[in-house]
Design an enzyme around this catalytic site. Sequence first.
Site, mmCIF file in Angstrom:
data_model
loop_
_atom_site.group_PDB
_atom_site.id
_atom_site.type_symbol
_atom_site.label_atom_id
_atom_site.label_comp_id
_atom_site.label_asym_id
_atom_site.label_seq_id
_atom_site.Cartn_x
_atom_site.Cartn_y
_atom_site.Cartn_z
ATOM 1 N N LYS A 116 0.180 -0.994 -0.031
ATOM 2 C CA LYS A 116 0.173 -0.238 -0.143
ATOM 3 C C LYS A 116 0.917 1.456 -0.553
ATOM 4 O O LYS A 116 0.181 2.599 -0.225
ATOM 5 C CB LYS A 116 -0.889 0.095 1.683
ATOM 6 C CG LYS A 116 -2.354 -1.453 1.539
ATOM 7 C CD LYS A 116 -2.394 -1.417 -0.082
ATOM 8 C CE LYS A 116 -3.052 -2.678 0.226
ATOM 9 N NZ LYS A 116 -4.208 -3.364 -1.271
ATOM 10 N N GLU A 200 -2.506 7.933 7.711
ATOM 11 C CA GLU A 200 -2.832 9.443 6.429
ATOM 12 C C GLU A 200 -3.846 10.167 7.303
ATOM 13 O O GLU A 200 -4.477 9.865 8.749
ATOM 14 C CB GLU A 200 -4.066 8.482 5.968
ATOM 15 C CG GLU A 200 -2.905 7.867 4.286
ATOM 16 C CD GLU A 200 -4.519 7.058 4.087
ATOM 17 O OE1 GLU A 200 -3.812 6.150 3.114
ATOM 18 O OE2 GLU A 200 -5.827 6.587 4.173
ATOM 19 N N HIS A 235 -16.060 -3.830 8.182
ATOM 20 C CA HIS A 235 -15.081 -3.985 6.746
ATOM 21 C C HIS A 235 -15.703 -5.322 5.446
ATOM 22 O O HIS A 235 -14.859 -5.543 4.948
ATOM 23 C CB HIS A 235 -12.960 -4.007 7.239
ATOM 24 C CG HIS A 235 -12.990 -2.930 7.672
ATOM 25 N ND1 HIS A 235 -13.339 -1.633 7.656
ATOM 26 C CD2 HIS A 235 -11.957 -2.736 8.722
ATOM 27 C CE1 HIS A 235 -12.446 -0.942 8.593
ATOM 28 N NE2 HIS A 235 -11.916 -1.367 8.730
ATOM 29 N N ARG A 293 -8.043 -7.343 -8.726
ATOM 30 C CA ARG A 293 -8.773 -8.482 -8.526
ATOM 31 C C ARG A 293 -10.380 -8.176 -9.090
ATOM 32 O O ARG A 293 -10.407 -6.946 -9.316
ATOM 33 C CB ARG A 293 -8.634 -9.351 -7.350
ATOM 34 C CG ARG A 293 -9.726 -8.282 -6.708
ATOM 35 C CD ARG A 293 -9.520 -9.509 -5.389
ATOM 36 N NE ARG A 293 -10.725 -8.913 -4.227
ATOM 37 C CZ ARG A 293 -10.419 -7.837 -3.824
ATOM 38 N NH1 ARG A 293 -8.816 -6.859 -3.632
ATOM 39 N NH2 ARG A 293 -11.289 -6.606 -2.957
HETATM 40 C C1 MV4 Z 1 -10.166 5.449 5.555
HETATM 41 C C2 MV4 Z 1 -10.791 6.211 5.963
HETATM 42 C C3 MV4 Z 1 -10.983 7.630 6.803
HETATM 43 N N1 MV4 Z 1 -9.573 7.983 6.961
HETATM 44 N N2 MV4 Z 1 -8.582 6.480 5.148
HETATM 45 C C4 MV4 Z 1 -10.803 1.140 4.763
HETATM 46 C C5 MV4 Z 1 -10.433 -0.216 4.655
HETATM 47 C C6 MV4 Z 1 -9.644 0.129 3.240
HETATM 48 N N3 MV4 Z 1 -10.489 0.141 2.496
HETATM 49 C C7 MV4 Z 1 -9.623 1.964 3.720
HETATM 50 N N4 MV4 Z 1 -10.045 3.025 4.480
HETATM 51 C C8 MV4 Z 1 -11.127 3.935 5.246
HETATM 52 N N5 MV4 Z 1 -9.682 5.003 4.844
HETATM 53 C C9 MV4 Z 1 -8.257 7.553 5.912
HETATM 54 N N6 MV4 Z 1 -7.647 8.366 5.849
HETATM 55 C C10 MV4 Z 1 -11.992 4.452 6.180
HETATM 56 C C11 MV4 Z 1 -11.964 4.304 5.293
HETATM 57 C C12 MV4 Z 1 -13.366 3.462 6.186
HETATM 58 C C13 MV4 Z 1 -13.870 3.084 7.105
HETATM 59 C C14 MV4 Z 1 -12.235 2.556 7.834
HETATM 60 C C15 MV4 Z 1 -13.643 2.478 9.511
HETATM 61 C C16 MV4 Z 1 -14.403 1.594 9.425
HETATM 62 C C17 MV4 Z 1 -15.267 1.210 8.236
HETATM 63 C C18 MV4 Z 1 -14.730 1.816 7.100
HETATM 64 C C19 MV4 Z 1 -15.572 1.371 5.763
HETATM 65 C C20 MV4 Z 1 -15.174 2.132 4.580
HETATM 66 C C21 MV4 Z 1 -14.112 2.925 5.076
#
Ligand code: MV4
Length: 678
Positions: A116, A200, A235, A293
């Site tokens: 990542k 981040e 998630h 994918r």
């Molecule tokens: C984040 C975020 C907020 N701020 N990054 C979740 C897994 C991956 N797809 C990236 N994700 C996130 N990254 C920053 N800087 C919010 C998510 C996020 C999430 C975070 C906590 C709980 C549920 C979530 C669902 C989708 C995305």
Amino acid sequence: MFSKILIANRGEIACRIIRTARRLGIATVAVYSEADRGAMHVALADEALCIGPAPARESYLDGAKIIAAAQSVGAQAIHPGYGFLSENADFAQSCVDAGQAFIGPPAAAIRAMGDKSQAKSLMERAGVPLLPGYHGADQHARLLEHEAARIGYPVLIKPSAGGGGKGMKIAASGSAFAAALAGARREAAAAFGDQRVLIEKYLPRSRHVEVQVFADAHRSCVHLFDRDCSIQRRHQKIIEEAPAPGLEDDLRKAMSRAAVTAAQAIGYVGAGTVEFLVSPDEAAFYFMEMNTRLQVEHPVTEMIAGIDLVEWQIRIAAGAPLPLKQAQIARAGCAIEARLYAEDPARDFLPQAGRIERLDFPEPSPNLRIDAGVRAGDEVSIHYDPMIAKVIVWDQDRPSAIARLRTALGAVRSIGPATNITLLRAIAASEAFLRDAPDTGFIEQHRSDLFVPEQPASNATLALAAIGHLCARAAVARREAELSQDPWSPWSRQDGWRLNEAGEETFRLREIAPQGRDDVTIGIVYLREGWRLALPDGAVFHARGALGADGVLSADLDGWRLSAVWVRSRDEIAVFRNGEAAHRFALVDPAAAAPHPSFSPGQLAARLASPMPGRIITFLVELGAAVEANQPVLVIEAMKMEHTLRAPSAGVVKAFKFKLGDQVAEGVELVAFEAEAT
Ligand code: MV4
């Protein structure tokens, strides 16, 4: 073009790939584990090979076995599906080294996007928008803390080697950073064997919007619009839709352009998804990660673009150019997907295993697609992801698509392991879902609307259960009379004569699901046509009913036509009333003694049993430790998830009944406690 491909997957995605390959005239080879011997994908494929025991790491994750299987049957290509080895760069490379085409991106692209931090550096250089952050190689704690302060709290610490939310830690302030970093590193090392992290700026409210891209091996790349996947639980996506609702057109276009730029920046080939976070407040978007994918939710893109993405994958892997240019790709309408999981909402969505007694879906149509990987009679196994099926609808606009989703979900009848159908129905029926573009906090924000206690059975439901048992008992007795050829059996009489001379009896019904309600006594008077039923609250129905050969009971209650299902193997009647959760009833045999609890209440309180089959992976306390009620004691792994089991009450750990790595069955006692004298 390939003449034979091997699908290195199982469940709904394997079935889905086989369907497209068959349409293209390509022979298909399935691989399966011993647990999947009778599985749907094995039945659908032209050929099938058993590649090992149930545990995924000895079957679906064993790349060498899969490649050997492909070689042995003369396949020319391997489709990895999603999950399992689909984003394993070494496997992709091994396929190519063995002369098998890998129906997916080049190994180098998988590797680049799997890291990542490297992915973010590549995107930064390509001009794709990123959140303020740090993704460098220097991992000294002091430097990371300095970077976090520069970024500005709150920050999110993420493992560089993993995605999908695993191991993410929020640090709300400088004082919390060190602990959050230590936690993120520990979880990253445990989950990915690599404790590097990136940092981040944390976006408290965000939407998860992703763009489908497709590139061929001749440097052409197109996007196939966006999807919103914000409705997630831990998630795990639950509802996905295309296009993402409520985005400004210029934002949408900028995201799609950025996604194509991202794919071209890494020389991508095949189907890919560029994931963004959209900040609803600033209408800005930021690159999150790129999934190399085909995703679970790809059908919603197929429905609005009218494209078969698996066909494109196969063709592009065979060296063909993209079938369409960007200008020829148009989207229409709105598609929404709901994922049906074998999970028990009453136990915090703990994955469920077990036999599927019945699984009825509404009839598919151009507006309704059901991608299922199991059917009635199959077992949902603890060894794999508990997703049962995906229900996908399409209509001209979002409100119409939501209406279709409600109707479709209302018609799903499943008997067997508990499922999340009630939550799916609640989301599809919620005003919030219809009104707003969802963000990742949707489930939590609307918890009170989405998790409503199940309603007690209505009188009509109870009457249906009684009629169902009457008809089922008659059907069983008739069958026995036929088998015994007993001319004297009252059931052998052909004059429609009824068994019960007295003309009336009472039934005691016990509700199996939802649990915990008192037994119900129903008075039954036999009439010339049907019965008169007297309910506990005094309500009366004049009813008739007949059980079909498929176990479906059709009944008429004072002119009201209703149906229920007889689950022969359990002798239960299941009543599905227009989208309500199923109410299941057994007939209480007065002669049978009440079940003797095998433990006294005190003993039950001190028992820590495994809630489901799984493998012990961590002990969190020492033998002899004094623990508080609800204190984490150990962790089991099942269905790709970790479950922390907690002390049932305050007490002392007297013995661990199993050792690390042991496979344990549901209900077996794992830890002997001496409960604190209460
Ligand atoms: C984040 C975020 C907020 N701020 N990054 C979740 C897994 C991956 N797809 C990236 N994700 C996130 N990254 C920053 N800087 C919010 C998510 C996020 C999430 C975070 C906590 C709980 C549920 C979530 C669902 C989708 C995305």
